[in-house]
Design a protein around this motif. Structure first.
Motif, short mmCIF file in Angstrom:
data_model
loop_
_atom_site.label_atom_id
_atom_site.label_comp_id
_atom_site.label_asym_id
_atom_site.label_seq_id
_atom_site.Cartn_x
_atom_site.Cartn_y
_atom_site.Cartn_z
N THR A 1 0.84 -1.19 0.00
CA THR A 1 0.00 0.00 0.00
C THR A 1 0.88 1.25 0.00
O THR A 1 2.08 1.18 0.31
CB THR A 1 -0.90 0.02 1.24
N THR A 2 0.25 2.35 -0.33
CA THR A 2 0.99 3.62 -0.32
C THR A 2 1.61 3.86 1.05
O THR A 2 2.78 4.25 1.17
CB THR A 2 0.04 4.78 -0.68
N ARG A 3 0.82 3.61 2.10
CA ARG A 3 1.31 3.83 3.46
C ARG A 3 2.48 2.90 3.79
O ARG A 3 3.48 3.32 4.40
CB ARG A 3 0.16 3.63 4.46
N THR B 1 5.74 4.02 1.77
CA THR B 1 6.36 5.25 2.28
C THR B 1 6.96 5.01 3.67
O THR B 1 8.02 5.57 3.99
CB THR B 1 5.34 6.41 2.34
N ALA B 2 6.32 4.17 4.47
CA ALA B 2 6.88 3.85 5.79
C ALA B 2 8.19 3.10 5.63
O ALA B 2 9.17 3.36 6.34
CB ALA B 2 5.88 3.03 6.60
N LEU C 1 3.82 10.41 3.88
CA LEU C 1 2.84 9.87 2.93
C LEU C 1 2.73 10.75 1.68
O LEU C 1 2.56 10.25 0.56
CB LEU C 1 1.48 9.74 3.62
N GLN D 1 -0.72 3.94 -7.65
CA GLN D 1 0.04 2.73 -7.32
C GLN D 1 0.44 1.99 -8.60
O GLN D 1 1.51 1.40 -8.66
CB GLN D 1 -0.79 1.80 -6.42
#
Length: 205
Positions: A27-29, A32-33, A39, A49
């Motif tokens: 996922t995007t989250r 980036t994490a 984010l 995505q």
């Protein structure tokens, strides 16, 4: 951080996440994490995505092609050129197995999502890279292919896919190199040395 560096780090982070969790987990989250970025950095670099997934495929495929071409410099014979190219690919596979896991995860995800879409495009990228390698090998060995390069490229990709899956299953590098040697011998039978006239023509060009 320059945008290009952010882009590279997001792609690298996506590869690691996909290898661990599959595409659904990228996922995007999560990406980036993994990249230790806010984010908002994702939307600044990648609109969607799907764009990120395409960038992952393009990046890893280019690394594979480059590794093979760098090694395919032994012009002693077509067999040695192809063998060194495939050995370069195996070295990259050993060094970065997560890249290949990510690519297979992407392929399965794409096939389920759209049977005639991204997976077809993904393998088209592989076929083009294989054609580049075969033409490069012909150039450094002063050979000409007697079978259409597009057909041989599909064979080369099939060998590479088989080598990859088998190595990911058992990590038997010696067996992978034996398969690569067999592939090089098989493909080399479809090449013939260029004639003196053809060589002179290429020098003139």
């Amino acid at each position: 951080m320059p945008p290009e560096q952010r882009r590279d780090e997001l792609i690298a982070a996506a590869i690691r996440v996909i290898a661990r969790r599959g595409v659904a987990g990228a996922t995007t989250r999560a990406v980036t994490a993994e990249a230790d970025m806010p984010l908002g950095a994702f939307s600044y670099i990648f609109g969607t995505q799907d764009e990120l997934m395409t960038a992952v495929v393009d990046t890893v495929t280019e690394q594979e092609r480059f590794a093979a071409q760098v090694r395919a410099i032994d012009g002693t014979s077509m067999v040695t050129a192809l063998r060194s190219g495939l050995d370069g690919y195996i070295d990259l596979l050993k060094a970065r197995p997560d890249d290949e896991l990510a690519l297979f995860e992407l392929a399965i995800w794409a096939r389920r999502r759209d049977p005639d879409g991204q997976m077809r495009a993904q393998w088209a990228t592989y076929f083009r890279a294989a054609e580049d390698l075969l033409r490069f090998a012909a150039e450094v060995t002063a050979h000409e292919w007697q079978t259409p390069v597009s057909e041989l490229a599909r064979v080369l990709v099939s060998f590479a896919d088989g080598i990859t899956l088998a190595w990911l299953a058992d990590h038997d590098t010696d067996a992978a190199r034996r398969t690569a040697a067999f592939a090089a011998e098989a493909l080399a039978r479809h090449a013939a040395p260029r004639t003196s006239q053809e060589k002179e023509s290429r020098r003139a060009d």
